[in-house]
Every structure is written in C-alpha cells, then in structure tokens.
Design a protein around this motif. Structure first.
Motif, PDB file in Angstrom:
ATOM      1  N   SER A  45       0.860  -1.172   0.000  1.00  0.00           N
ATOM      2  CA  SER A  45       0.000   0.000   0.000  1.00  0.00           C
ATOM      3  C   SER A  45       0.904   1.232   0.000  1.00  0.00           C
ATOM      4  O   SER A  45       2.004   1.204   0.545  1.00  0.00           O
ATOM      5  N   LEU A  48      -3.744   5.944   1.519  1.00  0.00           N
ATOM      6  CA  LEU A  48      -5.184   5.732   1.690  1.00  0.00           C
ATOM      7  C   LEU A  48      -5.993   6.806   0.976  1.00  0.00           C
ATOM      8  O   LEU A  48      -7.113   6.556   0.548  1.00  0.00           O
ATOM      9  N   ASP A  49      -5.435   8.018   0.864  1.00  0.00           N
ATOM     10  CA  ASP A  49      -6.151   9.124   0.240  1.00  0.00           C
ATOM     11  C   ASP A  49      -5.194   9.933  -0.628  1.00  0.00           C
ATOM     12  O   ASP A  49      -4.430  10.753  -0.084  1.00  0.00           O
ATOM     13  N   PRO A  51      -6.390   6.333  -2.749  1.00  0.00           N
ATOM     14  CA  PRO A  51      -6.010   4.938  -2.552  1.00  0.00           C
ATOM     15  C   PRO A  51      -5.000   4.496  -3.620  1.00  0.00           C
ATOM     16  O   PRO A  51      -5.342   4.384  -4.796  1.00  0.00           O
ATOM     17  N   ARG A 138      -3.704   3.533  -8.954  1.00  0.00           N
ATOM     18  CA  ARG A 138      -4.812   4.133  -8.206  1.00  0.00           C
ATOM     19  C   ARG A 138      -5.928   3.091  -8.155  1.00  0.00           C
ATOM     20  O   ARG A 138      -6.375   2.601  -9.182  1.00  0.00           O
TER      21      ARG A 138
END
Length: 165
Positions: A45, A48-49, A51, A138
């Motif tokens: 990952s 988160l923002d 994603p 994304r």
C-alpha cells in the motif's frame, strides 16, 4: 555519492526471504486484448487518500511490455489453495489463462474467479527501480473475501498458523 559496496546476489536474495510476504497475481490485457498475468510478491500500500498501491515487474519479464503499456490492471491476493495458480502465472508461458474462467473487470481487465482480495487499478506512475519497473496504481474498486492468504517465506509457500489465535 554512490556507495560501491558489493553484495552477493544469492546472499541478498536469502536475506530478503526472511521477510514473509503475501503472494499475488496481477492481470491486464495486452495490445491485442489477450489476458496477461504475472505472479508477484512485491506489493504494498502507498496511500489511503488517494487509494494507491505499488508492485514491480522485472525488465526481463515476458509480460513486461503489456504491463508497462497498460492503463488498467488488477492485483489479486491469492489464497492458500491457489499455489498451482501462483506457480503457473510465474512461468514463461502464453497459455496461463487456458483453464481459468475470468470475468471482465473495469475496462475489460481479467478478474480471477477466486482470491482473498482484488484491487482494480489504473496506472498512476511508473518508476525505474534497478532491474524492475515500479508501477503505482490508483485503486478504483476493491473486493475482499474471507480466505486464508498464500504466504511466501524462506523460499517456501506457507499458510497462517492459527494455533496461537
């Protein structure tokens, strides 16, 4: 200033194997609309923002051109029962999907019938990374299923030992 330290590639690989990873298969369509897939253990990952996720493809991979040109792809986190699929997609073969009934995801990207999680993505960035290219995606759609993941540790496939739960 570059460090001129020399590291034995076999020793480096052995040390990296101490890091347990999940195993995945990334899928896309090639320029002719054929399903393409590759096994990966380099998946992370990023944010988160928005994603964002990343994974890498080897410059010498048979699927390299398809993934570098792809605007869309899907990352599938494999289940413990998918070791054969993992090994099959790691092979240099053009018939990896001969016996797999994929459905079409976003923009026609092949989605495997089984997985622990699936991330449908558009390519956000591609970066040089030594003998690999790092692809940042994304995430536009995610699906998670209740399944035990396939783990790769010390050059062996494993599952999660639930005896300590």
């Amino acid at each position: 200033m570059a460090d001129s330290t020399i590291i034995d590639p076999l020793e480096f690989r052995r040390a990296l194997s101490a890091f347990a990873t999940g195993v995945g298969v990334v899928t896309t369509l090639d320029q002719h609309g054929n399903n393409v897939g590759i096994t990966i253990s380099s998946f992370n990952s990023v944010s988160l923002d928005p994603p964002l996720i990343l994974w890498s493809v080897g410059l010498d991979s048979m699927s390299y051109d398809a993934f570098i040109a792809a605007d869309y792809f899907a990352v599938h986190v494999l289940t413990r029962q998918q070791m054969d699929l993992c090994v099959g997609c790691a092979q240099r073969s053009e018939s990896k999907f001969a016996d797999i009934d994929c459905r079409s995801g976003l923009h026609g990207v092949p989605i495997l019938p089984d997985f622990a999680a699936c991330f449908e993505c558009s390519t956000e960035h591609v970066h040089a990374g030594g003998d690999h290219k790092i692809i940042v995606g994304r995430v536009h759609r995610v699906e998670e299923r209740e399944a035990e993941p396939l783990i790769y540790y010390r050059s062996q496939f494993r599952g999660i030992d639930r005896s300590s739960d």
